[in-house]
Design an enzyme around this catalytic site. Structure first.
Site, PDB file in Angstrom:
ATOM      1  CB  SER A 125      -0.884  -0.008   1.247  1.00 22.41           C
ATOM      2  OG  SER A 125      -1.487   1.241   1.447  1.00 22.41           O
ATOM      3  CE1 TYR A 153      -4.016  -2.121   5.273  1.00 23.48           C
ATOM      4  CE2 TYR A 153      -3.014  -0.099   4.443  1.00 23.48           C
ATOM      5  CZ  TYR A 153      -3.699  -1.275   4.219  1.00 23.48           C
ATOM      6  OH  TYR A 153      -4.054  -1.613   2.935  1.00 23.48           O
ATOM      7  CE  LYS A 157      -1.667  -4.232   3.309  1.00 20.02           C
ATOM      8  NZ  LYS A 157      -2.094  -5.478   2.650  1.00 20.02           N
TER       9      LYS A 157
END
Lengths: 338, 338
Positions: A125, A153, A157
């Site tokens: 991402s 998050y 990632k």
């Protein structure tokens, strides 16, 4: 060939599955079996395809079984989203870090037993990037911008990108990590994600519903359409190691667009009445989150694979409209255009 | 205050423990208890100090107990080394990734229960850097050079840096990661590390023993002495969050020195007879590994904390000689100088 899509019940995962089934082949090989794992079952059209096998449950609960069968390729899309991970630290660790680690180790054990190396595409991402006071923040993020994630998050990632690179270096996988830009226009309802408004300010007016934009019209961000995102994942899968030229992750292309440009495109495509359904009402919480996001991205390595962003946001809107027209609820989803 | 040093039985860990005990305080607080964990017990002089408590075993087997007591600060040095991790992939995952994760989670649980946030210094490594075909490799690595680890060791160190940054952002720890440069001159015997010769070409001749240098004299690398490394770890511990100005890891200072410079310094300090004990015999395996290492480093953020490398490699040699003279085996370790 037998493929696995984790998160295959989600929006991008299901669209990827449909695209693969329609192609019938990947990297020149016939797709015979497509296993979709997710916490919820995939849409009915996918279940109706004889090549599809759906498995429901957390990824962690399924990795042991996955390690006992042969997959030629894996698209690893399963993930808790950024807002969820900020609210629930354990969920982020479990769903985005531990699950990936368990999946990699299951595949590694199978590779050791069979000497077949599965190809592996990880959906990373743009959230791996962020501003840090110690470094000049370029705003526009390139393949080699120093990552500085500002969320759990994005942290997980990024960690998974590096872990996959190491498993690949050791020959346990043939891995690659594609960093997705923000995907618009997402269908359905607004969700809790801070980025939700990027879809909402297009989707809601087209449906004849008012929409509030919580940030300034000058806010800029890299955007990708659903079909471009899926095409990017497939292209990264099919790229040779030589084309990738190194093991690090690569940015997928995005169209760097201001909110003002998005609304101008909406007026161009759907008229001033639809555009007028969007009003600005600043939400300081969301504006503060968005201020930590890149204002744009470049994707030179993906460009070398032939991937390009749309040149105009109007094309992204037209793709969404075409999707709605092909769907069962066009009267509702495009009510604003009537 | 109560401190924990993981890897407290190792070379850097034990030296850090001695330095802390001699200071008697850290960050202005009296050191009352110093817990040293390692797979082997620490040296006898440390065990003899009433403030020291040694615990022997793997870190993973000790994190549960650690999570039940209050530490004001932690120096996390325990690690399998790079050569070991390349030979044994599971060992690297377990010792360098899982153990750090378990330690962080134990401390996080304690923070949640007590609302006291421990300070946490992680010994990361210059091994987070490496060349990747997709990116221009600067050779000299700065705080903001894009990491591209070429070993599992470097991969896990980097992943832990980012994990610690995220635990810190969430307030579970007050973490910082110091990237150690290659530490010379290490005492003792040569070990299996590819970098072992950097110490060997100084240590062995000083002891009157022949030494083989497996790389060209023009090979350059950033070096730090043991005392400077320990001083760096303590300085990073005592730095305020404001001084750190951001959460990412920082390079510790190193002296960028060529093998030829090291040997010239050896001759300057110990004479031509000692220097003559080193001969060049290229080892292609080691030369290939070393070619993937940075030729130098900069450490601007550490410099802002007052840390500086030695200006001459001769100072590093003189530090080693002084250490030997203070030790019990000077007749052996400095036999070449007699």
């Amino acid at each position: 060939m037998k493929l696995l899509i984790t998160g295959g019940g989600g929006f991008v995962g299901a669209r990827l599955a449909r695209t693969l089934l329609a192609r019938g082949q990947l990297d020149g090989k016939k797709i015979e079996r497509l296993v979709l794992t997710d916490i919820a079952p995939p849409p009915a059209d996918l279940l109706a395809d004889a090549r599809v096998e759906a498995r429901t449950g957390t990824l962690l609960s399924q990795t042991e079984a996955i390690g006992k069968e042969d997959f030629d390729g894996v698209f690893h899309l399963a993930s808790a989203v950024s807002g969820e991970c900020e609210l629930d630290f354990e969920l982020g660790l479990r769903s985005n870090l531990d699950s990936t680690r368990a999946l990699l180790d299951a595949l590694r054990a199978r590779t050791a037993a069979t000497a077949k190396v599965p190809r592996f595409v990880f959906s990373s991402s743009v959230a791996v990037f962020g501003p840090d006071p110690s470094f000049a923040w370029p705003g526009t993020v390139a393949d080699d911008t120093l990552p500085a994630p500002q969320t759990s998050y994005g942290t997980h990632k990024l960690m998974c990108e590096y872990l996959i690179a190491d498993y690949t270096r050791k020959g346990y996988l043939d891995g690659r990590s594609a960093r997705l830009m923000t995907v618009t226009v997402r269908p359905g309802k607004p969700n809790g994600a801070a980025s939700s408004f990027f879809s909402g300010i297009i989707r809601e007016p087209l449906a004849g519903v008012e929409s509030v934009c919580p940030v300034d019209p000058e806010v800029s961000h890299p955007m990708s359409s659903p079909s471009q995102t899926v095409n990017g994942l497939i292209t990264v899968y099919e790229a040779t190691r030589e084309q990738l030229n190194g093991r690090l992750a690569l940015n997928l292309p995005g169209l760097n667009v201001r909110v003002a440009d998005m609304l101008a495109a909406l007026e161009e495509v759907a008229g001033p009445k639809v555009r007028a359904l969007v009003r600005f009402e600043r939400d300081e919480r969301i504006a503060a989150i968005v201020a930590n996001w890149p204002s744009g991205g470049t994707a030179k390595r993906a460009e070398k694979l032939g991937l390009k962003p749309y040149s105009q946001f109007a094309e992204i809107i037209r793709e969404y409209i075409a999707d709605c027209q092909a769907g069962p609820n066009a009267a509702e989803t495009l009510k604003g255009m009537q």
